[in-house]
Motif scaffolding. Structure first.
Motif, PDB file in Angstrom:
ATOM      1  N   LYS A  29      21.697  83.892  50.084  1.00 17.09           N
ATOM      2  CA  LYS A  29      21.487  84.162  48.493  1.00 17.09           C
ATOM      3  C   LYS A  29      22.600  83.941  47.725  1.00 17.09           C
ATOM      4  O   LYS A  29      23.987  84.097  48.461  1.00 17.09           O
ATOM      5  N   HIS A  30      22.068  83.096  47.163  1.00 15.14           N
ATOM      6  CA  HIS A  30      23.117  82.715  45.880  1.00 15.14           C
ATOM      7  C   HIS A  30      23.875  83.963  45.451  1.00 15.14           C
ATOM      8  O   HIS A  30      23.424  85.383  45.250  1.00 15.14           O
ATOM      9  N   PRO A  31      25.002  83.963  44.967  1.00 15.40           N
ATOM     10  CA  PRO A  31      25.661  85.175  45.134  1.00 15.40           C
ATOM     11  C   PRO A  31      25.578  85.370  43.166  1.00 15.40           C
ATOM     12  O   PRO A  31      26.307  86.975  43.359  1.00 15.40           O
ATOM     13  N   ILE A  38      21.709  79.287  48.688  1.00 17.86           N
ATOM     14  CA  ILE A  38      21.917  78.458  48.678  1.00 17.86           C
ATOM     15  C   ILE A  38      21.163  77.517  50.161  1.00 17.86           C
ATOM     16  O   ILE A  38      21.628  78.282  51.127  1.00 17.86           O
ATOM     17  N   THR A  39      21.050  76.714  49.725  1.00 11.16           N
ATOM     18  CA  THR A  39      20.940  75.608  51.311  1.00 11.16           C
ATOM     19  C   THR A  39      21.213  74.594  51.660  1.00 11.16           C
ATOM     20  O   THR A  39      22.238  74.079  51.283  1.00 11.16           O
ATOM     21  N   ARG A  40      21.388  74.743  52.813  1.00 11.30           N
ATOM     22  CA  ARG A  40      22.083  73.114  54.034  1.00 11.30           C
ATOM     23  C   ARG A  40      20.529  72.124  54.261  1.00 11.30           C
ATOM     24  O   ARG A  40      20.431  73.154  55.253  1.00 11.30           O
ATOM     25  N   GLN A  50      24.489  70.559  50.711  1.00  6.35           N
ATOM     26  CA  GLN A  50      24.260  71.492  49.932  1.00  6.35           C
ATOM     27  C   GLN A  50      23.184  71.653  48.666  1.00  6.35           C
ATOM     28  O   GLN A  50      23.302  70.691  47.435  1.00  6.35           O
ATOM     29  N   ILE A  51      22.335  72.834  48.581  1.00  4.71           N
ATOM     30  CA  ILE A  51      21.478  72.565  47.353  1.00  4.71           C
ATOM     31  C   ILE A  51      20.914  73.774  47.530  1.00  4.71           C
ATOM     32  O   ILE A  51      20.674  74.778  47.979  1.00  4.71           O
ATOM     33  N   VAL A  52      20.793  73.691  45.707  1.00  6.31           N
ATOM     34  CA  VAL A  52      20.710  74.993  44.969  1.00  6.31           C
ATOM     35  C   VAL A  52      19.289  75.318  44.729  1.00  6.31           C
ATOM     36  O   VAL A  52      18.686  73.848  44.180  1.00  6.31           O
ATOM     37  N   CYS A  53      18.195  75.779  45.472  1.00  6.70           N
ATOM     38  CA  CYS A  53      17.147  75.438  45.307  1.00  6.70           C
ATOM     39  C   CYS A  53      16.461  77.309  44.692  1.00  6.70           C
ATOM     40  O   CYS A  53      17.248  78.763  45.647  1.00  6.70           O
ATOM     41  N   ARG A  85      25.415  77.732  38.581  1.00  8.69           N
ATOM     42  CA  ARG A  85      25.519  78.845  38.684  1.00  8.69           C
ATOM     43  C   ARG A  85      26.633  79.382  39.735  1.00  8.69           C
ATOM     44  O   ARG A  85      27.473  79.834  40.312  1.00  8.69           O
ATOM     45  N   GLY A  86      27.375  78.311  39.397  1.00  5.47           N
ATOM     46  CA  GLY A  86      28.975  78.513  39.412  1.00  5.47           C
ATOM     47  C   GLY A  86      28.688  77.313  41.892  1.00  5.47           C
ATOM     48  O   GLY A  86      29.815  76.944  42.127  1.00  5.47           O
ATOM     49  N   GLN A  87      27.791  76.620  41.877  1.00  4.36           N
ATOM     50  CA  GLN A  87      27.254  76.584  42.557  1.00  4.36           C
ATOM     51  C   GLN A  87      27.275  74.780  43.027  1.00  4.36           C
ATOM     52  O   GLN A  87      26.369  74.755  42.307  1.00  4.36           O
ATOM     53  N   ALA A  88      28.146  74.034  43.688  1.00  5.89           N
ATOM     54  CA  ALA A  88      27.751  72.486  43.643  1.00  5.89           C
ATOM     55  C   ALA A  88      26.041  72.501  44.501  1.00  5.89           C
ATOM     56  O   ALA A  88      25.992  73.211  45.707  1.00  5.89           O
TER      57      ALA A  88
END
Length: 199
Positions: A29-31, A38-40, A50-53, A85-88
């Protein structure tokens, strides 16, 4: 003149590039966002991305289309590294709609078969660099309403060998029989006692 009018010629899929077959290795989960994960992802690049989905059906172990940084999707939509949201996020996991492909009914990412080869170009894997011919078949040419019938006709018109496509028979799923009553047998060339059908 043959009565096989080509009504439309169109590509099997819209133009897009840089989309690979990928495997989702982990999901967390995205914090800072309830609907994001957040996936790898292994896309065959030699390192996990790393991809946010935000797709509801994302899970570890699934094979999906992954647009790498630099990819261009239908509508000239360019993919580049960003922060959500701050995540690459170094790419994008894709749905059928985002690729301009027919939607399967599943909500979210386009799930590929488990044996899809990681790192393969999606266009090559799904044979998307092809052309769709829409034919306008007249009612008197029912023999051309199938691929095999159409191939036979084209072979005859072009005076070339007919290579019959291998179309395996589909066995009946139901052995039920429906009785048929013939009220005027004299008017029937063939008398049938039952008609079998597949459910």
């Amino acid at each position: 003149m043959a009565g096989l009018e080509v009504e439309e010629i169109s590509p099997a899929a819209p133009a897009f590039s840089g989309v690979m077959v990928a495997e989702v290795k982990s999901v967390e989960k995205h914090p800072d966002a309830d609907r994001l994960n957040i996936t790898r992802v292994d896309a065959g690049t030699g390192e996990l991305l790393q991809i946010v989905c935000g797709a509801p059906n994302v899970r570890a172990g699934m094979k999906v289309p992954c647009a790498l940084a630099g990819a261009v999707l239908p509508g000239d939509f360019k993919i580049k590294p960003t922060k959500m949201r701050g995540q690459a996020s170094n790419g994008m996991l894709c749905s059928a709609k985002e690729l301009g492909l027919p939607e399967t009914g599943a909500d979210g990412l386009l799930e590929l078969p488990a044996d899809a080869p990681v790192g393969a170009k999606l266009r090559d894997y799904l044979d998307l660099d092809d052309t769709v011919f829409t034919l306008k078949i007249t009612p008197n040419r029912a023999d051309c309403l199938s691929i095999k019938g159409l191939a036979r006709e084209v072979a005859a018109l072009a005076q070339c060998a007919f290579a019959a496509p291998d179309i395996p028979a589909v066995p009946a799923a139901n052995a039920a029989a429906v009785p048929v009553r013939i009220d005027v047998p004299a008017d029937c060339g063939t008398v049938l006692s039952a008609v079998r059908f597949a459910a």
